[in-house]
Design an enzyme around this catalytic site. Sequence first.
Site, mmCIF file in Angstrom:
data_model
loop_
_atom_site.group_PDB
_atom_site.id
_atom_site.type_symbol
_atom_site.label_atom_id
_atom_site.label_comp_id
_atom_site.label_asym_id
_atom_site.label_seq_id
_atom_site.Cartn_x
_atom_site.Cartn_y
_atom_site.Cartn_z
ATOM 1 C CG HIS A 294 7.666 -3.521 -6.295
ATOM 2 N ND1 HIS A 294 7.149 -2.703 -5.317
ATOM 3 C CD2 HIS A 294 8.740 -4.136 -5.739
ATOM 4 C CE1 HIS A 294 7.876 -2.808 -4.220
ATOM 5 N NE2 HIS A 294 8.843 -3.677 -4.452
ATOM 6 C CD GLU B 236 9.472 -1.693 -8.997
ATOM 7 O OE1 GLU B 236 8.403 -1.799 -9.641
ATOM 8 O OE2 GLU B 236 9.571 -1.021 -7.961
ATOM 9 C CG HIS C 106 4.614 -2.226 -3.279
ATOM 10 N ND1 HIS C 106 4.870 -1.159 -4.092
ATOM 11 C CD2 HIS C 106 4.967 -1.815 -2.037
ATOM 12 C CE1 HIS C 106 5.353 -0.151 -3.382
ATOM 13 N NE2 HIS C 106 5.420 -0.536 -2.126
ATOM 14 C CG ASP D 259 2.984 -2.361 -6.981
ATOM 15 O OD1 ASP D 259 2.478 -1.710 -6.044
ATOM 16 O OD2 ASP D 259 4.198 -2.467 -7.140
#
Length: 146
Positions: A3, A85, A121, A131
């Site tokens: 992400h 992330e 994602h 993303d």
Amino acid sequence: MIHNISLPPGDFGGPYIDDLFMGRLDPNAHPYFADIAALRVSSHYLIRRDGEVITYVPEDKRAWHAGVSSWQGREKCNDFSIGIELEGADDVPFTEQQYAALEALTREMFSRYGTLPLVGHSDIAPGRKTDPGPYFDWERVRNFAS
């Protein structure tokens, strides 16, 4: 699952990603936060712009990073995926330090679990999420992941 995140959007550094993932984001700290402060969102890892890796959720626990999602016919990707992330945005290249940290993290996970598919994602929520975005170097990541 890869992400990107920045809070507020396009801003890097600061405490706001931590605050969101820890359920303590102040809705009054920035106008954008009013709509997201109550979300139940988390990730297993965050890789900051300088390559620092922060763990929020142990890999054997569910993190809330995927939302409505499907991968290879399986729904609810939060139930079977690890969320990573990268501090960033769709319109900004990621840093060398982030790729180095991502390589080290994925190699370590692969040593424990075997080779796992790396997806974005956008792959598990097409049309809803974009993303990690067009600046993410998938070829580079797949080379060090193989």
